[in-house]
Motif scaffolding. Structure first.
Motif, short mmCIF file in Angstrom:
data_model
loop_
_atom_site.label_atom_id
_atom_site.label_comp_id
_atom_site.label_asym_id
_atom_site.label_seq_id
_atom_site.Cartn_x
_atom_site.Cartn_y
_atom_site.Cartn_z
N PRO A 131 0.81 -1.22 0.00
CA PRO A 131 0.00 0.00 0.00
C PRO A 131 0.85 1.27 0.00
N TYR A 132 0.38 2.25 -0.78
CA TYR A 132 1.09 3.53 -0.85
C TYR A 132 0.16 4.71 -1.04
N ARG A 133 -1.10 4.46 -1.36
CA ARG A 133 -2.07 5.54 -1.53
C ARG A 133 -2.91 5.69 -0.26
N LEU A 134 -3.41 6.90 -0.03
CA LEU A 134 -4.29 7.12 1.11
C LEU A 134 -5.54 6.26 0.98
N SER A 135 -6.01 6.09 -0.25
CA SER A 135 -7.19 5.25 -0.45
C SER A 135 -6.89 3.79 -0.16
N HIS A 136 -5.64 3.37 -0.27
CA HIS A 136 -5.27 2.01 0.14
C HIS A 136 -5.41 1.87 1.66
N TYR A 137 -4.81 2.83 2.38
CA TYR A 137 -4.82 2.76 3.84
C TYR A 137 -6.25 2.82 4.40
N LYS A 138 -7.13 3.54 3.71
CA LYS A 138 -8.49 3.74 4.18
C LYS A 138 -9.48 2.71 3.65
N SER A 139 -9.02 1.81 2.79
CA SER A 139 -9.93 0.90 2.10
C SER A 139 -10.63 -0.06 3.06
N GLU A 140 -11.95 -0.07 3.00
CA GLU A 140 -12.73 -1.03 3.79
C GLU A 140 -12.51 -2.44 3.27
N LEU A 141 -12.32 -2.58 1.96
CA LEU A 141 -12.11 -3.91 1.38
C LEU A 141 -10.77 -4.50 1.83
N TYR A 142 -9.69 -3.70 1.73
CA TYR A 142 -8.39 -4.18 2.21
C TYR A 142 -8.48 -4.46 3.71
N GLY A 143 -9.18 -3.59 4.44
CA GLY A 143 -9.29 -3.76 5.89
C GLY A 143 -10.08 -4.97 6.30
N ALA A 144 -10.76 -5.61 5.35
CA ALA A 144 -11.56 -6.81 5.65
C ALA A 144 -10.84 -8.10 5.27
N LEU A 145 -9.59 -8.01 4.82
CA LEU A 145 -8.89 -9.22 4.38
C LEU A 145 -8.59 -10.18 5.52
N TRP A 146 -8.35 -9.66 6.72
CA TRP A 146 -8.22 -10.49 7.92
C TRP A 146 -8.62 -9.63 9.11
N PRO A 147 -8.85 -10.20 10.27
CA PRO A 147 -9.46 -9.44 11.38
C PRO A 147 -8.72 -8.17 11.77
#
Length: 551
Positions: A439-455
């Motif tokens: 990750p390198y974009r602010l939208s990466h860090y804030k992504s709900e989808l990425y944040g749901a990959l593991w608990p």
């Protein structure tokens, strides 16, 4: 070649490359040396078919399970590419690319996992969207620098898109190996994309007022630790009684060594306090030294461009690293990054600091893909916490995509680069379980989808952002390879018993030789430009400049 011979060869090759870029050696002498390692490549590839509805349907069918976060991110990338918004960089790139139906793009990638993304996801999807095929050339990391130079000298036009370290940008730009992107960006990109970059990465492809690439990899070091160990009541009581303060995730390098040694003393041989990839050429030695040295307020060069390594900060750094080694798992000094990951995942080590895949692997997310079968299943999933490396973490390497100056398809190549690094497409790429794009974009860090990959993925993303806020950059200037190799040799010699002061003096002398060979005045100018970048020193981080991103 054995490891030592290869490192020495690569150092000599890097010197020849830099010398050629300054116009010194003959074309023949460089190509002769380069040919000792590898031959030239030529472009090849069949003609392409035009886009169709059936092709788009095939692209959609090749995406991950739509019920998963990865599948949803990929579907969102496809939608952004085909439906818009109309001013989005992904959509604009796809629409513009349809004028190039008979183009095959040849792009370089580091051999191994890095190349799986363009081979299995972004390359095939781009072909379905635009009709363009892609030819992925896998190169060793040193060859990613030297082969494009060799092909440029030969005038082969072998490559269209180059994966390069940001540290190489000045040399490759001045040598005419890569081309500026400003005109293409003005014509095609949604400028809001730049505001989506974390401030540490935003300016990395910029040199002499022009943009020479699109940034594509947030390789931030971070600390990964066993929450269950730090929360153990017996350990906490014992640590408090011994040191008169609570057992906590360390925030200084002195505390790091102390905590690691305490855990080792209490729990070895079942568990050791820390582990590091110290094997020569790994390349953990130079990154670790650079982050600790600058956190200790060491200066890389003085006003006359003399190396500042042999200093109190240098001695303190090596002493801290030696103390950490003593507190670590047996064989610590011979570990590479992969063997360190294996030790951590198997529950043998309480703390490591390394690249972002550490978090994905610890959660068993990476291992969900067969491509990661060389990494064992994690026995510590759900037990891993994330923290900023003590002091300041290194942004170790990273990648930008650059346009080869000799490309016969420059606009088509640029459009792929814009598309692949656009917010929705780059999110899907960084979420690939086998990907090494981080990750390198602010939208990466804030992504709900990425944040749901593991608990705990949201905590992982927040820590990467926090790490970038205080992160340090590699030396973005000519000679970086040689300076780094000197640090690697220095550290390896200290692990073998050389006195730290003597090792620092030897490395400093090597740095001075490199600087003189490249030209002291020109290196001074490069260093002055580097020092302007956020992350060039511990006093000049994104946070220190008041630009920190808080999630």
């Amino acid at each position: 070649m054995n490891d030592r011979t290869r490192r020495e060869f690569e150092a000599g090759l890097a010197a020849d490359v830099d010398a050629w870029l300054r116009g010194e050696p003959t074309r023949r002498s460089f190509i002769k040396r380069f040919g000792q390692m590898t031959g030239m490549l030529a472009v090849s590839g069949p003609l392409l078919a035009s886009i169709s509805r059936s092709a788009l349907a095939q692209a959609a069918a090749q995406l991950a399970d739509p019920s998963t976060p990865l599948g949803q991110a990929q579907a969102a990338a496809l939608k952004a590419s085909t439906e818009g918004p109309a001013d989005g960089s992904a959509y604009r790139a796809v629409q513009a690319a349809k004028q190039f139906p008979d183009v095959t793009l040849t792009m370089t990638y580091e051999s191994g996992l890095q190349a799986l993304d363009p081979r299995h996801f972004s390359g095939p999807l781009w072909e379905q969207l635009t009709g363009m095929k892609s030819n992925v050339v896998e190169l060793s990391h040193p060859d990613q620098y030297s082969k494009p130079v060799a092909e440029h000298i030969a005038g082969s036009g072998a490559y269209d898109i180059l994966d390069i370290e940001p540290a190489w940008t000045p040399s490759l730009a001045d040598g005419g190996v890569i081309a500026p992107l400003d005109d293409y960006i003005a014509k095609h990109m949604n400028k809001a994309d730049f505001d989506d970059y974390h401030p540490l990465f935003k300016a990395l492809p910029t040199y002499k007022g022009k943009i020479w690439g699109v940034f594509d990899d947030g390789d931030m070091f971070a600390l990964y630790y066993r929450k269950d160990v730090f929360d153990d009541p017996k350990l906490k009581d014992a640590y408090s009684q011994k040191f008169g303060k609570p057992l906590a995730v360390p925030k200084t390098w002195e505390d790091y060594a102390q905590v690691a040694q305490f855990i080792t003393d209490q729990m070895a041989p079942n568990l050791y306090g820390a582990g590091h990839f110290r094997k020569a050429g790994s390349p953990g030695n130079q990154y670790d030294f650079l982050q600790q040295f600058r956190a200790n307020r060491g200066e890389l060069f003085d006003g006359d461009m003399k190396a500042g390594l042999a200093s109190a900060a240098g001695i303190k750094t090596l002493e801290n690293m030696i103390a950490a080694n003593k507190a670590s798992i047996p064989g610590n000094n011979e570990l590479d990054a992969v063997s360190l990951w294996a030790a951590f995942l198997q529950g043998k080590v309480a703390m490591i600091y390394s690249w972002p895949p550490s978090g994905r692997m610890a959660a068993n997310y990476s291992q969900s893909d067969a491509a990661i079968n060389f990494i064992p299943r994690s026995t510590i999933a759900g037990k891993v916490g994330y923290a900023v490396v003590p002091g300041n973490p290194e942004h170790a390497t990273g990648y930008s995509k650059a346009l080869a100056a000799d490309s016969e398809n420059p606009e088509a190549a640029y459009l792929f680069m814009q598309w692949a690094t656009s917010p929705p497409v780059s999110l899907a790429r960084t979420m690939l379980p086998y990907a090494l794009r981080d990750p390198y974009r602010l939208s990466h860090y804030k992504s709900e989808l990425y944040g749901a990959l593991w608990p705990d993925a949201k905590d992982y993303l927040a820590n990467l952002c926090n790490s970038a806020n205080v992160g340090l950059l590699d030396m973005i200037m000519p000679g970086w390879q040689d300076y780094a190799l000197s640090l690697d040799r220095m550290c390896s010699s200290v692990w073998a018993g050389t006195d730290p002061k003597a090792a620092l003096e030897t490395a400093a002398a090597e740095w001075d030789q490199t600087t003189e060979r490249l030209g002291t005045d020109s290196q001074k100018a490069f260093y002055a430009e580097y020092k302007k970048l956020p992350g060039s020193s511990a006093d000049h981080t994104v946070e220190a400049l008041g630009m920190a991103v808080k999630l």
